[in-house]
Structure formats: structure tokens, C-alpha cells
Design a protein around this motif. Sequence first.
Motif, PDB file in Angstrom:
ATOM      1  N   ILE A 115      -1.221  -6.498 -30.939  1.00  0.00           N
ATOM      2  CA  ILE A 115      -2.207  -6.606 -29.843  1.00  0.00           C
ATOM      3  C   ILE A 115      -3.114  -7.811 -30.063  1.00  0.00           C
ATOM      4  O   ILE A 115      -3.663  -8.004 -31.145  1.00  0.00           O
ATOM      5  CB  ILE A 115      -3.036  -5.306 -29.735  1.00  0.00           C
ATOM      6  N   ILE A 116      -3.258  -8.613 -29.031  1.00  0.00           N
ATOM      7  CA  ILE A 116      -4.127  -9.797 -29.103  1.00  0.00           C
ATOM      8  C   ILE A 116      -5.547  -9.415 -28.689  1.00  0.00           C
ATOM      9  O   ILE A 116      -6.513  -9.760 -29.339  1.00  0.00           O
ATOM     10  CB  ILE A 116      -3.587 -10.935 -28.206  1.00  0.00           C
ATOM     11  N   ALA A 143      -4.161  -3.942 -22.607  1.00  0.00           N
ATOM     12  CA  ALA A 143      -3.941  -4.575 -23.910  1.00  0.00           C
ATOM     13  C   ALA A 143      -2.979  -5.732 -23.695  1.00  0.00           C
ATOM     14  O   ALA A 143      -1.935  -5.566 -23.067  1.00  0.00           O
ATOM     15  CB  ALA A 143      -3.363  -3.576 -24.894  1.00  0.00           C
ATOM     16  N   ASP A 144      -3.349  -6.897 -24.206  1.00  0.00           N
ATOM     17  CA  ASP A 144      -2.470  -8.069 -24.108  1.00  0.00           C
ATOM     18  C   ASP A 144      -1.728  -8.261 -25.424  1.00  0.00           C
ATOM     19  O   ASP A 144      -2.346  -8.224 -26.497  1.00  0.00           O
ATOM     20  CB  ASP A 144      -3.301  -9.330 -23.822  1.00  0.00           C
ATOM     21  N   THR A 145      -0.441  -8.475 -25.345  1.00  0.00           N
ATOM     22  CA  THR A 145       0.349  -8.865 -26.513  1.00  0.00           C
ATOM     23  C   THR A 145       1.118 -10.128 -26.120  1.00  0.00           C
ATOM     24  O   THR A 145       1.057 -10.538 -24.954  1.00  0.00           O
ATOM     25  CB  THR A 145       1.363  -7.765 -26.917  1.00  0.00           C
ATOM     26  N   LEU A 146       1.865 -10.681 -27.062  1.00  0.00           N
ATOM     27  CA  LEU A 146       2.663 -11.868 -26.719  1.00  0.00           C
ATOM     28  C   LEU A 146       3.768 -11.520 -25.716  1.00  0.00           C
ATOM     29  O   LEU A 146       4.261 -12.374 -24.996  1.00  0.00           O
ATOM     30  CB  LEU A 146       3.276 -12.488 -27.982  1.00  0.00           C
ATOM     31  N   ASP A 147       4.127 -10.212 -25.667  1.00  0.00           N
ATOM     32  CA  ASP A 147       5.198  -9.778 -24.745  1.00  0.00           C
ATOM     33  C   ASP A 147       4.693  -9.482 -23.336  1.00  0.00           C
ATOM     34  O   ASP A 147       5.488  -9.283 -22.425  1.00  0.00           O
ATOM     35  CB  ASP A 147       5.879  -8.516 -25.298  1.00  0.00           C
ATOM     36  N   LYS A 166      -5.819 -13.018 -34.342  1.00  0.00           N
ATOM     37  CA  LYS A 166      -5.199 -13.782 -33.250  1.00  0.00           C
ATOM     38  C   LYS A 166      -6.148 -14.829 -32.657  1.00  0.00           C
ATOM     39  O   LYS A 166      -5.835 -15.464 -31.654  1.00  0.00           O
ATOM     40  CB  LYS A 166      -4.759 -12.833 -32.114  1.00  0.00           C
ATOM     41  N   ILE A 167      -7.332 -14.960 -33.267  1.00  0.00           N
ATOM     42  CA  ILE A 167      -8.285 -15.945 -32.733  1.00  0.00           C
ATOM     43  C   ILE A 167      -7.904 -17.329 -33.243  1.00  0.00           C
ATOM     44  O   ILE A 167      -7.684 -17.513 -34.443  1.00  0.00           O
ATOM     45  CB  ILE A 167      -9.737 -15.626 -33.169  1.00  0.00           C
ATOM     46  N   ILE A 168      -7.842 -18.290 -32.344  1.00  0.00           N
ATOM     47  CA  ILE A 168      -7.540 -19.665 -32.747  1.00  0.00           C
ATOM     48  C   ILE A 168      -8.848 -20.429 -32.987  1.00  0.00           C
ATOM     49  O   ILE A 168      -9.062 -21.003 -34.024  1.00  0.00           O
ATOM     50  CB  ILE A 168      -6.658 -20.371 -31.696  1.00  0.00           C
ATOM     51  N   LYS A 169      -9.738 -20.380 -32.006  1.00  0.00           N
ATOM     52  CA  LYS A 169     -11.030 -21.061 -32.183  1.00  0.00           C
ATOM     53  C   LYS A 169     -12.038 -20.601 -31.124  1.00  0.00           C
ATOM     54  O   LYS A 169     -11.668 -19.925 -30.151  1.00  0.00           O
ATOM     55  CB  LYS A 169     -10.857 -22.575 -32.120  1.00  0.00           C
ATOM     56  N   GLY A 209      -1.201 -16.840 -27.560  1.00  0.00           N
ATOM     57  CA  GLY A 209      -0.623 -16.504 -26.258  1.00  0.00           C
ATOM     58  C   GLY A 209      -1.339 -17.216 -25.126  1.00  0.00           C
ATOM     59  O   GLY A 209      -1.319 -16.732 -23.989  1.00  0.00           O
ATOM     60  N   ASP A 210      -2.015 -18.331 -25.457  1.00  0.00           N
ATOM     61  CA  ASP A 210      -2.764 -19.116 -24.453  1.00  0.00           C
ATOM     62  C   ASP A 210      -3.794 -18.278 -23.706  1.00  0.00           C
ATOM     63  O   ASP A 210      -4.045 -18.495 -22.517  1.00  0.00           O
ATOM     64  CB  ASP A 210      -1.794 -19.748 -23.434  1.00  0.00           C
TER      65      ASP A 210
END
Lengths: 156, 144
Positions: B58-59, B70-74, B107-110, B125-126
Motif C-alpha cells: 500500500i502506498i 488504498a492506492d497500490t502500484l497495481d 513509499k515517500i520519494i520527497k 507510482g507517480d
Amino acid sequence: MNDDDNRFMLKMAILGFVMGVIMGDAITMLFASTSDQLIFVSQSLSDRFGDTMAFIIQSLVSGVVGFIAWYSTKAYYDERFSIIAATLIHMVITMSALIIAGYFLGWIGPNAEGLLMFLVLPLVIYTMIWFSIYMSYRMKIQQINESLKRRRSGKE
Amino acid sequence: MRVDFFQDRNSDEIRVVVQAPSMTQDVEELMETIRNFSPSPISGYSDGVLTKLGKDSIIRIYSKDKRVYADTLDGSYLIKSPLYQLENDLPKNFVRISNSEIVNSDKIIKLDMNLAGTIRIYLEGDIESRVSRRYMSRVKEALI
């Protein structure tokens, strides 16, 4: 905002009233007094109401300005507003109250120059407030990003 | 690495003891993974199909129009549990970023902030979202 937040804001606003009274009277005294005489209110207010009543009115009006200034910090706690929007909202509300009070209490001279002088200092202060809040968040974000970079490079 | 099982009928919870010659980075990572382990997956609906979502996949979990997703890469899944309940069940690496959103800190990039003071968060996942100012301290605490 929930009830606790509202109660907190009201407490802050009451504190703002007290601070407004103290600051309004102290600043007037500082700017109006001469080396040989302590002056508590402006000449124009004193002429209209007499010294004692003028001082009471000045204290009450200063308190109301303080109340408004503190209560309008609510904008900073409202997530709908960005920091710059919250600062502008607070500035417009507080400066409007301050200008009305300033003319009524005789703090501002009758000409445009007087108003300009009256506005410069608060504008500088507001810019500093916005900048310091902005920089404090920027620093937090920088620290978080550095930590994220370390975490992500450790994973790879 | 050896994994042993000891049965303790008097115990009311699972206890994991890591035994090693010294505390190395590998041991630390292993312990962190165990701490973040969460056995029960979250169930989510996508196109009417119920799917079990591993918490690691889960992102972010967020509420929108009184529904929780819930957002995931899928893809995105509809979750039946309310956000506050999920927050209690999620492992430590999930952090609340606003009244309506919890993100997986792994899952945090920045993060970024514009001149107006709006704080944006960029996730795998943008996915891009907004961090509430009142939750910034929590985010910092969770990540530093």
C-alpha cells in the motif's frame, strides 16, 4: 477546527486583548511623551474626551485591536489557506482594525504621509513573519528529504 | 540464519527474540522488518472484486467523498473500514499527513513546498498529494 481548537483560540484572543491594552498604551506613551512630560494619550483624543476618559477609551480600543489580531491568527490553523494566504488574511484584518483605531485614537496624522509611516513598520513585520514561517517549514522539508535520500539509498 | 519455534502456552502474544553475535546493520534491518510485520492484510474492492492487499504494497490510504481508498502500484481499491480504524491497525511505517490521508513512509520519494507555503508529497507510482501543516511535525518524527 474542533471545540478544543476554538477554546484555545478564544483564550489566545483574550490574551490578545490584554496584550493589546498593554502595547497600545505603552507605545502611545513611548511616542507621545517628551523628555520632561509623560503623555499617555494623543492630544486630539485628550481634547475630545479629557485625559482620564481618553485613556480608558484608548485602552479599550487597543484591547479590541489586540483581540482581533490574535483571533485572526486562526487563519494560520486553517488548512484551506496557504502560509502566504493566511499571512495576507491576518494582515488585512489586523491592519484594517489598526487603521480605524489609529484614526480614532489620534495615532495617525491627518495626511497620507502619516498613514504611510503608520503602515511601513507592520508591513516589514508581516514580511518577516511570513519569511520565518516559510523558512522553518523549508528547513523541516530539507531535513526530511535528506533522511529520505539516506533511507532510499540504503534500500538500493 | 536459523529460525526456531518455541511454544509457550502461558504467553498471550507472539514474542520474537533475535539472537546474534553482535548488533550489525543486518540485524537492525531484520528487527525493523519484524517490528513492521503486520499479519492481517487489508481487504479492498476493485471493480467489485475483493482483493487482499499486503500492507507493504500500500502506498497510501485516503478518504474522498466519504469513502476510503488504498492506492497500490497495481491500482486503487475501495476499503470498507474507516480511516481512523485503519490508522490503529497499520504498522509503524504508516504516517498520517492530513485529516484525510495516511501514507506508507517507505513509499515517500520527497517533499516540496511552493512559495505560497503549500507542502506537496511525492510518492511511488507517480502519486502526488498535499501535507497538512499541522501534521508536518508527525511526518518529521516518523522519518528522521
